[in-house]
Design a protein around this motif. Structure first.
Motif, PDB file in Angstrom:
ATOM      1  N   GLY A  64      39.847 -22.372  47.522  1.00 39.25           N
ATOM      2  CA  GLY A  64      41.274 -22.707  47.583  1.00 39.25           C
ATOM      3  C   GLY A  64      42.099 -21.994  46.543  1.00 39.25           C
ATOM      4  O   GLY A  64      43.313 -21.938  46.643  1.00 39.25           O
ATOM      5  N   LEU A  65      41.439 -21.477  45.510  1.00 38.41           N
ATOM      6  CA  LEU A  65      42.182 -20.813  44.445  1.00 38.41           C
ATOM      7  C   LEU A  65      42.425 -19.334  44.757  1.00 38.41           C
ATOM      8  O   LEU A  65      43.056 -18.622  43.989  1.00 38.41           O
ATOM      9  CB  LEU A  65      41.444 -20.957  43.117  1.00 38.41           C
ATOM     10  N   GLY A  66      41.870 -18.891  45.870  1.00 38.42           N
ATOM     11  CA  GLY A  66      42.205 -17.553  46.342  1.00 38.42           C
ATOM     12  C   GLY A  66      41.318 -16.433  45.841  1.00 38.42           C
ATOM     13  O   GLY A  66      40.367 -16.648  45.075  1.00 38.42           O
ATOM     14  N   ILE A  67      41.689 -15.268  46.242  1.00 42.66           N
ATOM     15  CA  ILE A  67      40.883 -14.068  46.024  1.00 42.66           C
ATOM     16  C   ILE A  67      40.613 -13.753  44.543  1.00 42.66           C
ATOM     17  O   ILE A  67      39.549 -13.213  44.218  1.00 42.66           O
ATOM     18  CB  ILE A  67      41.522 -12.866  46.766  1.00 42.66           C
ATOM     19  N   PRO A  68      41.516 -14.093  43.612  1.00 41.56           N
ATOM     20  CA  PRO A  68      41.219 -13.727  42.217  1.00 41.56           C
ATOM     21  C   PRO A  68      39.945 -14.364  41.660  1.00 41.56           C
ATOM     22  O   PRO A  68      39.405 -13.890  40.666  1.00 41.56           O
ATOM     23  CB  PRO A  68      42.446 -14.236  41.445  1.00 41.56           C
ATOM     24  N   VAL A  69      39.461 -15.428  42.297  1.00 35.32           N
ATOM     25  CA  VAL A  69      38.282 -16.098  41.727  1.00 35.32           C
ATOM     26  C   VAL A  69      36.988 -15.709  42.442  1.00 35.32           C
ATOM     27  O   VAL A  69      35.910 -16.159  42.058  1.00 35.32           O
ATOM     28  CB  VAL A  69      38.429 -17.639  41.748  1.00 35.32           C
ATOM     29  N   ALA A  70      37.117 -14.883  43.489  1.00 34.46           N
ATOM     30  CA  ALA A  70      35.916 -14.537  44.266  1.00 34.46           C
ATOM     31  C   ALA A  70      34.845 -13.894  43.398  1.00 34.46           C
ATOM     32  O   ALA A  70      33.655 -14.231  43.490  1.00 34.46           O
ATOM     33  CB  ALA A  70      36.308 -13.610  45.402  1.00 34.46           C
ATOM     34  N   GLY A  71      35.261 -12.968  42.552  1.00 37.15           N
ATOM     35  CA  GLY A  71      34.296 -12.257  41.702  1.00 37.15           C
ATOM     36  C   GLY A  71      33.613 -13.193  40.730  1.00 37.15           C
ATOM     37  O   GLY A  71      32.383 -13.122  40.532  1.00 37.15           O
ATOM     38  N   ALA A  72      34.383 -14.102  40.147  1.00 37.17           N
ATOM     39  CA  ALA A  72      33.803 -15.038  39.181  1.00 37.17           C
ATOM     40  C   ALA A  72      32.800 -15.960  39.858  1.00 37.17           C
ATOM     41  O   ALA A  72      31.755 -16.293  39.294  1.00 37.17           O
ATOM     42  CB  ALA A  72      34.924 -15.855  38.543  1.00 37.17           C
ATOM     43  N   LEU A  73      33.106 -16.336  41.095  1.00 46.21           N
ATOM     44  CA  LEU A  73      32.199 -17.210  41.858  1.00 46.21           C
ATOM     45  C   LEU A  73      30.882 -16.478  42.130  1.00 46.21           C
ATOM     46  O   LEU A  73      29.797 -17.051  42.030  1.00 46.21           O
ATOM     47  CB  LEU A  73      32.889 -17.582  43.170  1.00 46.21           C
ATOM     48  N   MET A  74      31.017 -15.192  42.410  1.00 53.78           N
ATOM     49  CA  MET A  74      29.838 -14.384  42.678  1.00 53.78           C
ATOM     50  C   MET A  74      28.970 -14.249  41.415  1.00 53.78           C
ATOM     51  O   MET A  74      27.750 -14.400  41.468  1.00 53.78           O
ATOM     52  CB  MET A  74      30.306 -13.010  43.133  1.00 53.78           C
ATOM     53  N   LEU A  75      29.627 -14.022  40.297  1.00 50.02           N
ATOM     54  CA  LEU A  75      28.883 -13.881  39.037  1.00 50.02           C
ATOM     55  C   LEU A  75      28.191 -15.193  38.661  1.00 50.02           C
ATOM     56  O   LEU A  75      27.076 -15.195  38.154  1.00 50.02           O
ATOM     57  CB  LEU A  75      29.833 -13.456  37.907  1.00 50.02           C
ATOM     58  N   THR A  76      28.872 -16.317  38.951  1.00 46.49           N
ATOM     59  CA  THR A  76      28.235 -17.619  38.675  1.00 46.49           C
ATOM     60  C   THR A  76      26.992 -17.771  39.541  1.00 46.49           C
ATOM     61  O   THR A  76      25.971 -18.298  39.101  1.00 46.49           O
ATOM     62  CB  THR A  76      29.220 -18.764  38.965  1.00 46.49           C
ATOM     63  N   GLY A  77      27.106 -17.294  40.790  1.00 44.53           N
ATOM     64  CA  GLY A  77      25.950 -17.334  41.695  1.00 44.53           C
ATOM     65  C   GLY A  77      24.774 -16.576  41.096  1.00 44.53           C
ATOM     66  O   GLY A  77      23.631 -17.052  41.124  1.00 44.53           O
ATOM     67  N   ILE A  78      25.064 -15.420  40.518  1.00 38.26           N
ATOM     68  CA  ILE A  78      24.000 -14.624  39.883  1.00 38.26           C
ATOM     69  C   ILE A  78      23.413 -15.402  38.709  1.00 38.26           C
ATOM     70  O   ILE A  78      22.196 -15.485  38.537  1.00 38.26           O
ATOM     71  CB  ILE A  78      24.543 -13.255  39.401  1.00 38.26           C
ATOM     72  N   GLY A  79      24.304 -15.996  37.917  1.00 37.07           N
ATOM     73  CA  GLY A  79      23.848 -16.780  36.763  1.00 37.07           C
ATOM     74  C   GLY A  79      22.924 -17.909  37.177  1.00 37.07           C
ATOM     75  O   GLY A  79      21.884 -18.145  36.555  1.00 37.07           O
ATOM     76  N   LEU A  80      23.288 -18.586  38.277  1.00 35.48           N
ATOM     77  CA  LEU A  80      22.467 -19.712  38.738  1.00 35.48           C
ATOM     78  C   LEU A  80      21.161 -19.227  39.352  1.00 35.48           C
ATOM     79  O   LEU A  80      20.106 -19.845  39.189  1.00 35.48           O
ATOM     80  CB  LEU A  80      23.244 -20.532  39.782  1.00 35.48           C
ATOM     81  N   LEU A  81      21.260 -18.106  40.040  1.00 35.51           N
ATOM     82  CA  LEU A  81      20.069 -17.539  40.681  1.00 35.51           C
ATOM     83  C   LEU A  81      18.993 -17.230  39.637  1.00 35.51           C
ATOM     84  O   LEU A  81      17.805 -17.358  39.893  1.00 35.51           O
ATOM     85  CB  LEU A  81      20.481 -16.247  41.415  1.00 35.51           C
ATOM     86  N   LEU A  82      19.451 -16.845  38.469  1.00 35.50           N
ATOM     87  CA  LEU A  82      18.504 -16.450  37.434  1.00 35.50           C
ATOM     88  C   LEU A  82      18.113 -17.604  36.507  1.00 35.50           C
ATOM     89  O   LEU A  82      17.288 -17.439  35.627  1.00 35.50           O
ATOM     90  CB  LEU A  82      19.087 -15.292  36.619  1.00 35.50           C
ATOM     91  N   SER A  83      18.763 -18.750  36.699  1.00 37.92           N
ATOM     92  CA  SER A  83      18.317 -19.922  35.942  1.00 37.92           C
ATOM     93  C   SER A  83      17.179 -20.555  36.750  1.00 37.92           C
ATOM     94  O   SER A  83      17.354 -20.813  37.942  1.00 37.92           O
ATOM     95  CB  SER A  83      19.457 -20.923  35.784  1.00 37.92           C
ATOM     96  N   LYS A  84      16.063 -20.771  36.113  1.00 36.25           N
ATOM     97  CA  LYS A  84      14.841 -21.146  36.842  1.00 36.25           C
ATOM     98  C   LYS A  84      15.024 -22.326  37.805  1.00 36.25           C
ATOM     99  O   LYS A  84      14.480 -22.363  38.884  1.00 36.25           O
ATOM    100  CB  LYS A  84      13.744 -21.492  35.827  1.00 36.25           C
ATOM    101  N   LYS A  85      15.809 -23.335  37.361  1.00 44.07           N
ATOM    102  CA  LYS A  85      15.850 -24.560  38.148  1.00 44.07           C
ATOM    103  C   LYS A  85      16.970 -24.605  39.191  1.00 44.07           C
ATOM    104  O   LYS A  85      17.159 -25.627  39.845  1.00 44.07           O
ATOM    105  CB  LYS A  85      16.007 -25.765  37.197  1.00 44.07           C
ATOM    106  N   SER A  86      17.721 -23.522  39.308  1.00 47.64           N
ATOM    107  CA  SER A  86      18.845 -23.603  40.252  1.00 47.64           C
ATOM    108  C   SER A  86      18.919 -22.388  41.161  1.00 47.64           C
ATOM    109  O   SER A  86      20.004 -21.944  41.510  1.00 47.64           O
ATOM    110  CB  SER A  86      20.142 -23.780  39.474  1.00 47.64           C
ATOM    111  N   VAL A  87      17.741 -21.872  41.530  1.00 48.09           N
ATOM    112  CA  VAL A  87      17.685 -20.652  42.344  1.00 48.09           C
ATOM    113  C   VAL A  87      18.388 -20.857  43.685  1.00 48.09           C
ATOM    114  O   VAL A  87      19.203 -20.031  44.115  1.00 48.09           O
ATOM    115  CB  VAL A  87      16.211 -20.232  42.569  1.00 48.09           C
ATOM    116  N   TRP A  88      18.090 -21.997  44.333  1.00 51.10           N
ATOM    117  CA  TRP A  88      18.657 -22.240  45.658  1.00 51.10           C
ATOM    118  C   TRP A  88      20.176 -22.397  45.594  1.00 51.10           C
ATOM    119  O   TRP A  88      20.894 -22.015  46.499  1.00 51.10           O
ATOM    120  CB  TRP A  88      18.029 -23.475  46.302  1.00 51.10           C
ATOM    121  N   PHE A  89      20.637 -22.980  44.505  1.00 48.91           N
ATOM    122  CA  PHE A  89      22.086 -23.152  44.334  1.00 48.91           C
ATOM    123  C   PHE A  89      22.763 -21.785  44.156  1.00 48.91           C
ATOM    124  O   PHE A  89      23.822 -21.534  44.720  1.00 48.91           O
ATOM    125  CB  PHE A  89      22.387 -24.059  43.130  1.00 48.91           C
ATOM    126  N   GLY A  90      22.108 -20.917  43.369  1.00 53.97           N
ATOM    127  CA  GLY A  90      22.642 -19.577  43.169  1.00 53.97           C
ATOM    128  C   GLY A  90      22.703 -18.809  44.474  1.00 53.97           C
ATOM    129  O   GLY A  90      23.713 -18.168  44.795  1.00 53.97           O
TER     130      GLY A  90
END
Lengths: 460, 278
Positions: A191-217
């Motif tokens: 809902g916050l629009g396109i400016p946050v898409a990149g940050a959301l993607m980077l958070t996904g990477i961060g979660l993907l690499l955290s051992k306990k939150s791979v599926w969330f990432g």
């Protein structure tokens, strides 16, 4: 004092009653509300005093007004709202009716609370990672004091900045394995629009690499790519013109081309230590700021670098064990930060204050509610959003109709109205054939057009 | 898989049970607060000749005195609203706040005997004290309505916002009440200090005077004060039909949230010391 964490791990975080930096549940919420109260007060005072450089709030209020008056198609033609329309942010459709009832003050209040609540998420993540409560409290405070977040709240209004807080809640829900909370945050982020898409993607990477939150990432990344790909195809919202600095094409490029090497690079940092992968992600956000704007845009004193705050804070938290060892230095650093913010507040909040606020208010009171007003960006939010005809700024490519009111304060520039435009307007004010002066005092001019004005008459 | 499903079902039931117990417990405390508040009102007026009429006489006499001093002697203009009605419009709401806070100050320290006998959440005491003053306030509100009718002052439909604004004021009063009640157990000076502080606070709130006409910077200072902003908005919605400074109500709401939560946090932090000090 030994207590048990929600995941069953024993920790020595205490019962929350012994120290100011070991706050209990109510104290933590009070802390967030205290931040909200201070920021709301400063924002409202600044708004009352017409303190400004450039004022995006007027653009948002114009957008809300157009939506609530059933004229959303004008979002793209109104120079104030064009950039907002290109953000594809659906949150403005929810905010519009709320603001029309509750007024602009609601935006300051709500924004401050949303941003402030991020500190709570951060503190909880710190607890989950078994950091000392004091360390979590200090890092959360540093997040709150991050100048960019305050700048976005006090000096302007930008809902994209809420992403800083929502990202931290997203991480918290992912680490707690709460799919409901995670899903809600993910949807809210869109809902916050396109400016946050990149940050959301980077958070996904961060979660993907955290051992306990791979599926969330993985879910985060898949959702982000799919959502904005569908957006790009015009399948979610009508395809509007892209005028923003960060185009969807750039975002998609970043997703498809830079994602794999980013994951590979960040994997190298996959450890909880001084150099954890959140630092690298914060670096990517910083680089992104430089790439899409200028070095000045990466300054912590502009809203453009607000999304650096959650990544920087997560990086500090993940390095928490080392950070805790330097407790005294951290406190000293925080104090320095507060002093810096104090100086900045003085410099930026009070110095640009127009000396003729009373005259502006007096002139505004003479403008009938239903009539069209053309003015500078920072004067417009004082008009209210319930007016039938929403005013435009002085920069316009449209014909300005007859009987339009024009309110000018040539002593202050808001970034939109350049000096030649202001001079052109003043010439119109001084021409009896073109206008009738309604008010003139202390450099403030209010006049009403007596004939329609073509765009070329402003030299634009 | 079966094991997981049954575990999650058990967890869900546990959650519901816990919620039901909490609601049951909360119901008991609400009942206790209500009883204490009504007892407070009863004992306050029990052995007096005029009883509950005192709740009406107090604002009436104050309004008459201030109406005479400011309206007749100093000719303070609040046109088109008569000064007595204008003043009473602010005083009624101010009195609820000031009386609520002053009642809350001694609510814990004055009930040492009760605290020693039975266990209950101590926060109930200041809550009941503030609610008791809310009952008094409702009587004062009746006086205000009578004066409005007597002077035939037009009232706007926006007065319907009053319950909402009052709700904010109640939470703000509760928050301050929790803070002073807790601190008064440790330092009895708080009672004296609050008396002085409320006097200063009254003059820094637009109760006796009108906000417009003052320099802009002074208006801002007066409106940053949450009680000042609430009183101004309350008076605006009743007498003018539109709020002159709506954004300052959000400032008041933000401070209310902080004061209420901060009040609870402070009370809970000091609560374990009550038995020791008293």
């Amino acid at each position: 004092m030994i207590s048990t964490l929600n995941d069953g791990t024993a920790t020595n975080r205490g019962n929350g009653q012994g120290h100011l930096l070991q706050p209990d549940r109510f104290a933590r919420w009070a802390w967030v509300w205290a931040y909200g109260a201070v920021v709301t007060t400063l924002a409202v005072v600044r708004h009352s005093l017409y303190v400004v450089h450039g004022y995006s709030l007027s653009g948002y209020l114009a957008a809300f007004s157009l939506i609530t008056h059933g004229r959303p198609e004008e979002l793209l033609t109104n120079p104030l709202t064009r950039a907002i329309a290109s953000n594809h942010s659906w949150i403005i459709w929810i905010l519009a009716p709320l603001v029309s009832v509750l007024g602009a003050g609601f935006l300051f209040f709500f924004s401050a609370l949303v941003v402030g609540s991020g500190a709570l998420a951060l503190y909880r993540v710190g607890q989950l990672w078994q950091l000392e409560p004091r360390t979590s409290a200090i890092i959360s405070s540093l997040y709150l004091l991050y100048p960019s977040l305050i700048a976005a709240n006090i000096y302007d209004f930008h809902p994209e900045v809420w992403a800083a807080s929502l990202l931290l809640w997203l991480v918290w829900f992912a680490l707690k394995k709460n799919w409901w909370g995670f899903g809600i945050m993910l949807v809210l982020m869109t809902g916050l629009g396109i400016p946050v898409a990149g940050a959301l993607m980077l958070t996904g990477i961060g979660l993907l690499l955290s051992k306990k939150s791979v599926w969330f990432g993985a879910t985060d990344l898949t959702f982000t790519v799919l959502y904005w790909s569908l957006e790009h195809g015009g399948l979610i919202f009508p395809h509007w013109a892209w005028t923003g600095r960060l185009s969807l094409r750039t975002v998609l490029y970043l997703m498809w081309v830079l994602l794999p090497p980013s994951v590979a690079a960040v994997t190298l940092f996959r450890r909880r230590s001084a150099l954890n992968h959140w630092w690298l992600l914060a670096g990517v956000v910083l680089a992104w700021n430089i790439a899409q704007g200028s070095v000045a845009d990466t300054s912590p004193f502009t809203d453009h670098s607000a999304l650096l705050a959650p990544f920087g804070a997560m990086a500090l938290l993940a390095s928490g064990t080392i950070f805790g060892r330097f407790g005294k230095w951290a406190l000293l650093w925080s104090t320095g930060w507060v002093v810096l913010m104090g100086g900045y507040l003085y410099h930026s909040t009070w110095r640009p204050r127009p000396a003729n606020g009373v005259e502006i208010a007096a002139a505004l009171s003479l403008v009938p509610k239903s009539s069209l007003l053309v003015s500078q960006s920072y004067i417009l939010p004082h008009r209210g959003v319930t007016d039938r005809n929403w005013p435009t700024t002085v920069i316009t490519s449209r014909i300005i109709p007859n009987h339009t009111y024009v309110l000018l304060n040539p002593e202050v520039s808001d970034g939109y109205s350049t000096s030649p435009i202001l001079t052109a307007w003043l010439n119109i004010a001084k021409s009896p054939a073109k206008s009738r002066i309604r008010y003139h005092a202390a450099g403030v001019w209010l006049f009403q057009l007596t004939r329609p004005l073509p765009p070329q008459s402003l030299g634009g | 898989m079966v094991h997981n499903a049954s575990t999650s079902t058990i967890r869900r039931w546990e959650w519901w049970n816990r919620l039901a117990k909490r609601l049951q417990g909360a119901g008991l405390w609400v009942e206790l607060t209500r009883n204490l508040a009504s007892r407070d009102v009863e004992t306050r007026y029990k052995h007096s000749l005029l009883g509950l009429y005192w709740a009406i006489i107090n604002p009436l006499v104050t309004a008459a005195i201030f109406g005479f001093v400011f309206g007749v002697i100093f000719h303070v203009s609040t046109k088109p609203i008569p000064y007595v009605v204008f003043y009473l419009g602010g005083l009624t709401f101010w009195n609820f706040f000031a009386n609520g806070v002053m009642s809350a100050v001694g609510s814990v320290s004055g009930n040492a005997a009760l605290l020693a006998k039975i266990y209950f959440p101590r926060i109930v005491l200041p809550t009941a004290a503030v609610l008791a003053r809310f009952i008094d306030f409702l009587f004062s509100l009746g006086v205000l309505v009578v004066f409005i009718l007597l002077y035939r002052v037009p009232v706007h439909w926006t007065s319907l916002w009053i319950p909402g604004i009052l709700m904010i004021q109640v939470f703000f009063t509760l928050g301050i009440g929790y803070m002073v009640a807790a601190l008064n157990v440790l330092y009895r000076d708080v009672t004296q200090l609050m008396g002085l502080l409320l006097m200063v606070w009254l003059y820094f709130s637009p109760v006796m005077y009108r906000l417009s006409g003052h320099p802009q910077s002074l208006q801002i200072i007066l409106l940053i004060n949450p009680v000042g902003a609430m009183i101004e908005v309350e008076r605006n919605v009743i007498f003018t039909g539109h709020v002159l400074h709506p954004e300052y109500l959000w400032v008041a709401i933000a401070w209310t949230g902080f004061v209420f939560l901060g009040g609870i946090a402070l009370f809970k932090r000091v609560e374990p010391l009550f038995a020791e000090v008293m």
